[in-house]
Design an enzyme around this catalytic site. Structure first.
Site, PDB file in Angstrom:
ATOM      1  N   TRP A 291      47.834  34.496  39.389  1.00  7.17           N
ATOM      2  CA  TRP A 291      47.190  35.101  40.557  1.00  7.17           C
ATOM      3  C   TRP A 291      47.718  34.450  41.842  1.00  7.17           C
ATOM      4  CZ3 TRP A 291      44.720  39.245  39.024  1.00  7.17           C
ATOM      5  CH2 TRP A 291      44.112  39.270  37.756  1.00  7.17           C
ATOM      6  N   TRP A 367      34.512  44.486  36.291  1.00  5.60           N
ATOM      7  CA  TRP A 367      35.614  43.736  36.897  1.00  5.60           C
ATOM      8  C   TRP A 367      36.767  43.534  35.922  1.00  5.60           C
ATOM      9  CZ3 TRP A 367      37.289  42.602  41.554  1.00  5.60           C
ATOM     10  CH2 TRP A 367      36.412  42.812  42.618  1.00  5.60           C
TER      11      TRP A 367
END
Length: 437
Positions: A291, A367
């Site tokens: 990420w 999510w």
């Protein structure tokens, strides 16, 4: 003087007298039933916002229960503290023979209930729990190989095949209301005593019009229309009965029934794969994703300043009201994880803080679905184009104009990232992570 033997019913995510499974069995036990609610200090201490509207919702629901019970000559014991400490005090105060409550599938709740069960067993007190907030739980719906379903569509087919009037019948609690412990009226704890401030929100109604359900399939994807039930907060805290809603859905809307089945699906995922509730990806390989986690870009996403109108509208709606339309939730979540390559756990935590209807199972499931790390059969290639989504689901810009009035002014920011570039970058990063697994 010998104390009267009683049963206790412990309210948690089931703040109603009607069609409440555990309460039904408590009232049928033959023992006078003391209703109990604990403002759990362990949970409340984690809420930084002392004007959290969800606390007001719970407080109002407890206040409503208190009035109903007082009309029946009873009352509800309301305490603030850690559950173990509260139960130790109750054991000194009453001669408790049995304790009844309903299942809660979250990791913290399981640990808490294990601790209370152990405490009660040392006093030879039976701790009984029941299924109440879902139609099917844990491992009630399994594949032909007796394994847990991890993809929604086959799960929903098996759910519908198994479902019948037995599972959808309401518990006739009202017949047994004479079983509540007769007690003197007590005052309710104040907001100050539980460390919070009362807010004045407008909560959605706990019922919906028939036309909305009947038209649900046509209206649910358009955020400018009041086309969804907004019952999430009532389902979360159990101020409505899931059995009542499922019967209505079966009669009026298969699309809405599927939404209720999604709740069951995510709760059984949380129960059978508890790692998802502890910050881990459902598919472990997705924990390898590198990420970017740019804090400035995350702040802009939170504030609704990404330069993508539908994303910004959704974030403004969330920040101002505690609600976000489900279609927009998917777009904003996809944008954070796929366009900005920010860890889905950051977004999950932000929604957990802001959503009135926050529910760990559904929030985590949604999510992880958006990030591609969850239960979806064809995960990471889906990258929503926020501009195309706006054109399709808010074609006249009604929703966007409402929540982003600065859209055509000099104050509105340029897009934080180019869609085509972001898409290609995302596919590359995901591919590298999954190929290295």
């Amino acid at each position: 003087m010998k104390k009267e033997k009683i049963a206790v019913f412990w309210f948690r995510r089931d703040l109603r007298l009607h069609d409440n499974a555990g309460l039904y069995y408590a009232l049928k036990s033959g023992l006078p039933v003391l209703p109990l609610f604990i403002f759990d200090k362990t949970i409340l201490d984690q809420l930084d916002n002392k004007e959290d509207q969800r606390v007001t919702f719970i407080y109002q629901a407890i206040s409503g229960l208190k009035k109903e019970l007082q009309n029946l000559g009873s009352d509800i014991a309301v305490h603030y503290g850690s559950p173990a400490d509260v139960w130790k005090d109750l054991l000194e105060q009453y001669d408790i023979a049995e304790v009844f409550t309903n299942h809660d599938y979250e990791p913290y709740a399981s640990e808490r209930d294990g601790e209370i069960k152990s405490l009660l067993q040392k006093q030879d007190i039976v701790f009984r729990t029941y299924k109440d907030q879902v139609i099917f739980e844990k491992q009630e719906v399994l594949t032909g190989q007796n394994t847990v379903y991890t993809v929604f569509t086959p799960y929903s087919k098996a759910w519908k095949a198994k479902c019948n009037t037995f599972f959808l019948s309401s518990y006739p609690n009202e017949k047994y209301f004479s079983g509540f412990l007769k007690t003197k009226t007590t005052s309710l704890l104040t907001y100050k005593e539980i460390g919070f401030v009362e807010t004045k929100p407008e909560f959605p109604a706990d019922h919906v019009k028939s036309e909305l359900i009947e038209n649900y399939d046509e209206t649910r994807n358009y955020p400018a229309i009041h086309g969804t039930t907004r019952l999430g907060i009532h389902l979360r805290f159990g101020t409505v009965s899931i059995r009542d809603l499922a019967r209505t859905a079966l009669e009026k809307s298969d699309t809405w029934l599927n939404e209720l089945i999604w709740r069951d699906f995510y709760h059984q995922i949380l129960w059978n794969f508890p790692h998802v509730g502890k910050g881990k990806a459902f598919r472990p390989a997705y924990d390898n994703i590198r990420w970017r986690n740019n804090e400035n870009e995350f702040a802009l996403w939170c504030q609704g300043k990404t330069g993508y109108p539908l994303v910004d509208a959704g974030m403004h709606e969330l920040n101002e009201t505690g609600f976000m339309h489900n279609r927009v939730r998917m777009v904003t979540a996809s944008f954070l994880t796929k366009h900005l390559l920010i860890d889905w756990r950051w977004g999950e935590a932000y929604f957990a803080e802001k959503l009135l209807d926050y529910d760990l199972a559904a929030n985590n499931g949604g999510w992880q679905w958006a990030a591609g790390s969850g239960t979806d059969a064809a995960p990471y290639f889906r990258i929503f184009n926020p501009t195309a989504q706006a054109e399709k689901f808010d074609p006249k810009g009604v929703y966007i104009k409402k929540w982003v009035p600065e859209l055509n002014s000099l104050n509105y920011p340029a897009p934080i990232v180019d869609h085509k570039f972001a898409r290609e970058r995302c596919l590359k990063v995901y591919k590298e992570a999954l190929n290295n697994d």
